[in-house]
Design a protein around this motif. Structure first.
Motif, PDB file in Angstrom:
ATOM      1  N   MET A   1       3.032  69.711   9.107  1.00  0.00           N
ATOM      2  CA  MET A   1       3.860  70.425  10.058  1.00  0.00           C
ATOM      3  C   MET A   1       3.032  70.679  11.311  1.00  0.00           C
ATOM      4  N   ASN A   2       3.363  69.986  12.360  1.00  0.00           N
ATOM      5  CA  ASN A   2       2.631  70.123  13.618  1.00  0.00           C
ATOM      6  C   ASN A   2       3.216  71.273  14.436  1.00  0.00           C
ATOM      7  N   THR A   3       2.370  71.858  15.257  1.00  0.00           N
ATOM      8  CA  THR A   3       2.777  72.908  16.185  1.00  0.00           C
ATOM      9  C   THR A   3       2.579  72.371  17.598  1.00  0.00           C
ATOM     10  N   PRO A   4       3.010  73.115  18.634  1.00  0.00           N
ATOM     11  CA  PRO A   4       2.745  72.661  20.011  1.00  0.00           C
ATOM     12  C   PRO A   4       1.252  72.479  20.282  1.00  0.00           C
ATOM     13  N   GLU A   5       0.421  73.168  19.498  1.00  0.00           N
ATOM     14  CA  GLU A   5      -1.027  73.061  19.668  1.00  0.00           C
ATOM     15  C   GLU A   5      -1.599  71.864  18.925  1.00  0.00           C
ATOM     16  N   GLY A   6      -0.776  71.154  18.168  1.00  0.00           N
ATOM     17  CA  GLY A   6      -1.239  69.997  17.409  1.00  0.00           C
ATOM     18  C   GLY A   6      -1.213  70.252  15.917  1.00  0.00           C
ATOM     19  N   PRO A   7      -1.699  69.291  15.150  1.00  0.00           N
ATOM     20  CA  PRO A   7      -1.674  69.430  13.695  1.00  0.00           C
ATOM     21  C   PRO A   7      -2.690  70.469  13.219  1.00  0.00           C
ATOM     22  N   PRO A   8      -2.464  70.999  12.021  1.00  0.00           N
ATOM     23  CA  PRO A   8      -3.449  71.929  11.463  1.00  0.00           C
ATOM     24  C   PRO A   8      -4.725  71.178  11.079  1.00  0.00           C
TER      25      PRO A   8
END
Length: 150
Positions: A1-8
Protein backbone atom coordinates in the motif's frame (compact mmCIF):
# COMPACT_ATOMS: atom_id res chain seq x y z
CA UNK A 1 0.00 0.00 0.00
CA UNK A 2 1.76 3.11 -1.24
CA UNK A 3 1.21 6.59 0.16
CA UNK A 4 1.85 9.98 -1.51
CA UNK A 5 5.27 9.76 0.15
CA UNK A 6 6.01 6.45 -1.59
CA UNK A 7 6.05 2.82 -0.53
CA UNK A 8 6.73 1.77 3.05
CA UNK A 9 10.18 0.45 3.97
CA UNK A 10 11.09 -2.92 2.43
CA UNK A 11 11.20 -4.67 5.82
CA UNK A 12 7.52 -3.71 6.33
CA UNK A 13 6.50 -4.74 2.79
CA UNK A 14 7.68 -8.29 3.43
CA UNK A 15 6.23 -8.96 6.88
CA UNK A 16 3.57 -11.68 6.53
CA UNK A 17 1.68 -10.39 9.58
CA UNK A 18 1.50 -6.86 8.13
CA UNK A 19 0.46 -8.12 4.69
CA UNK A 20 -2.21 -10.34 6.23
CA UNK A 21 -3.53 -7.40 8.23
CA UNK A 22 -3.67 -5.15 5.16
CA UNK A 23 -5.47 -7.86 3.18
CA UNK A 24 -7.89 -8.43 6.09
CA UNK A 25 -8.74 -4.74 6.26
CA UNK A 26 -9.56 -4.74 2.56
CA UNK A 27 -11.55 -7.98 2.84
CA UNK A 28 -13.54 -6.63 5.80
CA UNK A 29 -14.40 -3.45 3.91
CA UNK A 30 -15.55 -5.40 0.85
CA UNK A 31 -17.60 -7.86 2.93
CA UNK A 32 -19.17 -5.11 5.03
CA UNK A 33 -20.20 -3.26 1.86
CA UNK A 34 -21.70 -6.43 0.37
CA UNK A 35 -23.69 -7.27 3.51
CA UNK A 36 -24.84 -3.66 3.83
CA UNK A 37 -26.69 -4.07 0.53
CA UNK A 38 -29.06 -6.36 2.46
CA UNK A 39 -29.01 -4.29 5.67
CA UNK A 40 -27.05 -7.05 7.41
CA UNK A 41 -23.85 -7.11 9.46
CA UNK A 42 -21.28 -9.89 9.84
CA UNK A 43 -22.72 -11.03 13.20
CA UNK A 44 -26.11 -11.46 11.55
CA UNK A 45 -24.61 -13.60 8.81
CA UNK A 46 -22.58 -15.70 11.28
CA UNK A 47 -25.62 -16.40 13.40
CA UNK A 48 -27.86 -17.32 10.48
CA UNK A 49 -25.14 -19.55 9.00
CA UNK A 50 -24.64 -21.38 12.32
CA UNK A 51 -28.37 -21.93 12.78
CA UNK A 52 -28.81 -23.18 9.23
CA UNK A 53 -25.86 -25.55 9.42
CA UNK A 54 -26.19 -26.88 12.97
CA UNK A 55 -29.85 -26.37 13.80
CA UNK A 56 -31.54 -24.79 16.82
CA UNK A 57 -29.34 -23.85 19.76
CA UNK A 58 -29.22 -21.76 22.90
CA UNK A 59 -27.89 -18.23 22.66
CA UNK A 60 -24.90 -19.25 24.80
CA UNK A 61 -24.04 -22.17 22.50
CA UNK A 62 -24.40 -19.94 19.45
CA UNK A 63 -22.11 -17.39 21.02
CA UNK A 64 -19.44 -20.00 21.64
CA UNK A 65 -19.80 -21.47 18.13
CA UNK A 66 -19.64 -18.09 16.34
CA UNK A 67 -17.35 -16.15 18.67
CA UNK A 68 -20.05 -13.54 19.29
CA UNK A 69 -19.85 -12.03 22.79
CA UNK A 70 -22.89 -12.45 25.07
CA UNK A 71 -23.85 -8.79 25.01
CA UNK A 72 -23.56 -8.67 21.23
CA UNK A 73 -25.44 -11.97 20.93
CA UNK A 74 -28.51 -10.57 22.68
CA UNK A 75 -28.60 -7.55 20.38
CA UNK A 76 -28.02 -9.70 17.28
CA UNK A 77 -30.76 -12.19 18.22
CA UNK A 78 -33.14 -9.33 19.03
CA UNK A 79 -32.44 -7.67 15.68
CA UNK A 80 -32.88 -10.87 13.66
CA UNK A 81 -36.02 -11.81 15.62
CA UNK A 82 -37.54 -8.39 14.85
CA UNK A 83 -36.85 -9.06 11.16
CA UNK A 84 -38.47 -12.51 11.55
CA UNK A 85 -35.29 -14.21 10.35
CA UNK A 86 -35.12 -16.34 13.49
CA UNK A 87 -37.37 -17.33 16.37
CA UNK A 88 -36.69 -17.57 20.08
CA UNK A 89 -38.57 -19.93 22.36
CA UNK A 90 -38.05 -21.07 25.93
CA UNK A 91 -36.08 -24.31 26.18
CA UNK A 92 -38.55 -27.00 27.35
CA UNK A 93 -35.78 -28.52 29.50
CA UNK A 94 -34.73 -25.22 31.10
CA UNK A 95 -37.17 -22.31 30.88
CA UNK A 96 -34.41 -19.85 31.84
CA UNK A 97 -32.74 -20.51 28.50
CA UNK A 98 -33.94 -19.60 25.01
CA UNK A 99 -33.58 -21.84 21.99
CA UNK A 100 -33.01 -19.97 18.75
CA UNK A 101 -34.19 -21.35 15.39
CA UNK A 102 -33.77 -19.98 11.88
CA UNK A 103 -37.05 -19.26 10.06
CA UNK A 104 -37.86 -19.91 6.43
CA UNK A 105 -37.41 -16.17 5.83
CA UNK A 106 -34.01 -16.48 7.49
CA UNK A 107 -33.05 -19.29 5.12
CA UNK A 108 -34.08 -17.19 2.12
CA UNK A 109 -32.09 -14.23 3.49
CA UNK A 110 -29.08 -16.48 4.02
CA UNK A 111 -29.22 -17.64 0.39
CA UNK A 112 -29.20 -14.00 -0.74
CA UNK A 113 -26.32 -13.22 1.64
CA UNK A 114 -24.35 -16.17 0.28
CA UNK A 115 -24.77 -14.71 -3.21
CA UNK A 116 -23.59 -11.28 -2.05
CA UNK A 117 -20.62 -12.76 -0.21
CA UNK A 118 -19.60 -14.90 -3.19
CA UNK A 119 -19.42 -11.72 -5.26
CA UNK A 120 -17.44 -10.02 -2.48
CA UNK A 121 -14.98 -12.91 -2.38
CA UNK A 122 -14.54 -12.65 -6.14
CA UNK A 123 -13.87 -8.92 -5.82
CA UNK A 124 -11.35 -9.46 -3.03
CA UNK A 125 -9.55 -12.30 -4.81
CA UNK A 126 -9.78 -10.72 -8.29
CA UNK A 127 -6.01 -10.61 -8.95
CA UNK A 128 -5.59 -14.33 -8.19
CA UNK A 129 -6.25 -17.23 -10.56
CA UNK A 130 -8.39 -20.09 -9.20
CA UNK A 131 -5.43 -22.27 -8.19
CA UNK A 132 -3.89 -19.41 -6.20
CA UNK A 133 -7.25 -18.70 -4.55
CA UNK A 134 -7.49 -22.30 -3.36
CA UNK A 135 -3.87 -22.26 -2.21
CA UNK A 136 -4.48 -19.06 -0.25
CA UNK A 137 -7.56 -20.58 1.41
CA UNK A 138 -5.58 -23.70 2.32
CA UNK A 139 -2.70 -21.68 3.79
CA UNK A 140 -4.98 -19.36 5.76
CA UNK A 141 -6.95 -22.35 7.06
CA UNK A 142 -3.74 -23.98 8.30
CA UNK A 143 -2.69 -20.78 10.05
CA UNK A 144 -6.11 -20.28 11.63
CA UNK A 145 -6.32 -23.92 12.74
CA UNK A 146 -2.81 -23.82 14.19
CA UNK A 147 -3.47 -20.64 16.16
CA UNK A 148 -6.90 -21.75 17.36
CA UNK A 149 -8.99 -19.27 15.36
CA UNK A 150 -12.50 -20.25 14.40
Amino acid sequence: MNTPEGPPPQRLRTLPSRLTNQAAQTANRIVDQALAQAGIRRYHYSLLAALEEYGPASQAALGRRTGIDRSDMVATVNDLAERQLLERAPDPEDRRRNIVTITEAGRRQLTELDRLLAAAQDEFLAPLPEADRQNLIDLLTRLADHHGAS
